[in-house]
Design a protein around this motif. Structure first.
Motif, PDB file in Angstrom:
ATOM      1  N   ALA A 102       0.833  -1.204   0.000  1.00 35.72           N
ATOM      2  CA  ALA A 102       0.000   0.000   0.000  1.00 35.72           C
ATOM      3  C   ALA A 102       0.870   1.259   0.000  1.00 35.72           C
ATOM      4  O   ALA A 102       0.591   2.214  -0.727  1.00 35.72           O
ATOM      5  CB  ALA A 102      -0.933  -0.001   1.208  1.00 35.72           C
ATOM      6  N   LEU A 103       1.930   1.259   0.799  1.00 37.17           N
ATOM      7  CA  LEU A 103       2.824   2.419   0.847  1.00 37.17           C
ATOM      8  C   LEU A 103       3.488   2.665  -0.507  1.00 37.17           C
ATOM      9  O   LEU A 103       3.570   3.800  -0.969  1.00 37.17           O
ATOM     10  CB  LEU A 103       3.886   2.236   1.929  1.00 37.17           C
ATOM     11  CG  LEU A 103       3.407   2.403   3.366  1.00 37.17           C
ATOM     12  CD1 LEU A 103       4.483   1.956   4.349  1.00 37.17           C
ATOM     13  CD2 LEU A 103       2.997   3.832   3.625  1.00 37.17           C
ATOM     14  N   ARG A 104       3.945   1.592  -1.154  1.00 32.31           N
ATOM     15  CA  ARG A 104       4.557   1.745  -2.482  1.00 32.31           C
ATOM     16  C   ARG A 104       3.556   2.305  -3.490  1.00 32.31           C
ATOM     17  O   ARG A 104       3.887   3.169  -4.295  1.00 32.31           O
ATOM     18  CB  ARG A 104       5.111   0.409  -2.969  1.00 32.31           C
ATOM     19  CG  ARG A 104       6.398   0.003  -2.307  1.00 32.31           C
ATOM     20  CD  ARG A 104       6.990  -1.264  -2.929  1.00 32.31           C
ATOM     21  NE  ARG A 104       7.926  -1.866  -2.014  1.00 32.31           N
ATOM     22  CZ  ARG A 104       7.642  -2.833  -1.145  1.00 32.31           C
ATOM     23  NH1 ARG A 104       6.440  -3.346  -1.094  1.00 32.31           N
ATOM     24  NH2 ARG A 104       8.557  -3.304  -0.341  1.00 32.31           N
ATOM     25  N   ALA A 105       2.333   1.808  -3.432  1.00 34.24           N
ATOM     26  CA  ALA A 105       1.298   2.290  -4.358  1.00 34.24           C
ATOM     27  C   ALA A 105       0.984   3.760  -4.111  1.00 34.24           C
ATOM     28  O   ALA A 105       0.833   4.539  -5.066  1.00 34.24           O
ATOM     29  CB  ALA A 105       0.035   1.440  -4.220  1.00 34.24           C
ATOM     30  N   LEU A 106       0.893   4.155  -2.858  1.00 33.07           N
ATOM     31  CA  LEU A 106       0.599   5.554  -2.531  1.00 33.07           C
ATOM     32  C   LEU A 106       1.742   6.471  -2.941  1.00 33.07           C
ATOM     33  O   LEU A 106       1.508   7.575  -3.449  1.00 33.07           O
ATOM     34  CB  LEU A 106       0.293   5.700  -1.046  1.00 33.07           C
ATOM     35  CG  LEU A 106      -1.005   5.036  -0.583  1.00 33.07           C
ATOM     36  CD1 LEU A 106      -1.093   5.044   0.933  1.00 33.07           C
ATOM     37  CD2 LEU A 106      -2.206   5.724  -1.207  1.00 33.07           C
ATOM     38  N   LEU A 107       2.973   6.023  -2.744  1.00 35.28           N
ATOM     39  CA  LEU A 107       4.119   6.828  -3.183  1.00 35.28           C
ATOM     40  C   LEU A 107       4.143   6.965  -4.702  1.00 35.28           C
ATOM     41  O   LEU A 107       4.455   8.033  -5.226  1.00 35.28           O
ATOM     42  CB  LEU A 107       5.428   6.209  -2.675  1.00 35.28           C
ATOM     43  CG  LEU A 107       5.784   6.535  -1.240  1.00 35.28           C
ATOM     44  CD1 LEU A 107       6.899   5.628  -0.740  1.00 35.28           C
ATOM     45  CD2 LEU A 107       6.177   7.997  -1.106  1.00 35.28           C
ATOM     46  N   ALA A 108       3.797   5.890  -5.397  1.00 35.99           N
ATOM     47  CA  ALA A 108       3.758   5.955  -6.863  1.00 35.99           C
ATOM     48  C   ALA A 108       2.650   6.894  -7.331  1.00 35.99           C
ATOM     49  O   ALA A 108       2.808   7.612  -8.317  1.00 35.99           O
ATOM     50  CB  ALA A 108       3.559   4.560  -7.441  1.00 35.99           C
ATOM     51  N   MET A 109       1.545   6.903  -6.612  1.00 34.76           N
ATOM     52  CA  MET A 109       0.398   7.707  -7.016  1.00 34.76           C
ATOM     53  C   MET A 109       0.559   9.179  -6.652  1.00 34.76           C
ATOM     54  O   MET A 109       0.295  10.060  -7.456  1.00 34.76           O
ATOM     55  CB  MET A 109      -0.874   7.156  -6.360  1.00 34.76           C
ATOM     56  CG  MET A 109      -2.151   7.827  -6.830  1.00 34.76           C
ATOM     57  SD  MET A 109      -3.619   7.066  -6.099  1.00 34.76           S
ATOM     58  CE  MET A 109      -3.464   5.392  -6.681  1.00 34.76           C
ATOM     59  N   TYR A 110       0.999   9.452  -5.435  1.00 31.19           N
ATOM     60  CA  TYR A 110       1.019  10.818  -4.934  1.00 31.19           C
ATOM     61  C   TYR A 110       2.420  11.384  -4.692  1.00 31.19           C
ATOM     62  O   TYR A 110       2.569  12.584  -4.518  1.00 31.19           O
ATOM     63  CB  TYR A 110       0.279  10.911  -3.585  1.00 31.19           C
ATOM     64  CG  TYR A 110      -1.139  10.430  -3.618  1.00 31.19           C
ATOM     65  CD1 TYR A 110      -2.055  10.938  -4.533  1.00 31.19           C
ATOM     66  CD2 TYR A 110      -1.575   9.477  -2.713  1.00 31.19           C
ATOM     67  CE1 TYR A 110      -3.369  10.499  -4.542  1.00 31.19           C
ATOM     68  CE2 TYR A 110      -2.894   9.039  -2.715  1.00 31.19           C
ATOM     69  CZ  TYR A 110      -3.773   9.556  -3.632  1.00 31.19           C
ATOM     70  OH  TYR A 110      -5.069   9.132  -3.631  1.00 31.19           O
TER      71      TYR A 110
END
Length: 89
Positions: A47-55
């Motif tokens: 989830a953290l990786r996805a959020l960093l990629a997104m935002y």
């Protein structure tokens, strides 16, 4: 407008990036709330990786720093045990 996705169910991370002048301390508070609201079916590092990629396009943003720190602290194993792990005679 709140943006809710499975990795950010309350839209907290999205909202943090929308707040101008937000501090790192405020981001840590938001991060804690986010971590407590993350569903049991979600893997925190993923989830953290996805959020960093997104935002996380701006690595200097306080929330990007907090998310990155969270990702690194999860990946760093900590000593477990203490007195309970010691063998008793």
């Amino acid at each position: 407008m709140k943006k809710s996705i499975p990795d950010d169910p309350k839209g907290l991370i999205f909202e943090a990036y929308q707040i101008g002048g937000i501090t790192k301390s405020e981001c840590r508070t938001i991060f804690l709330d986010w971590a407590l609201s993350l569903g049991a079916d979600r893997e925190t590092p993923t989830a953290l990786r996805a959020l960093l990629a997104m935002y996380g396009g701006d690595p200097a943003h306080p929330m990007s720093e907090v998310l990155t720190e969270g990702l690194h602290s999860i990946a760093t194993p900590r000593r477990r045990g203490g007195w309970r792990s010691r063998k008793r005679d």
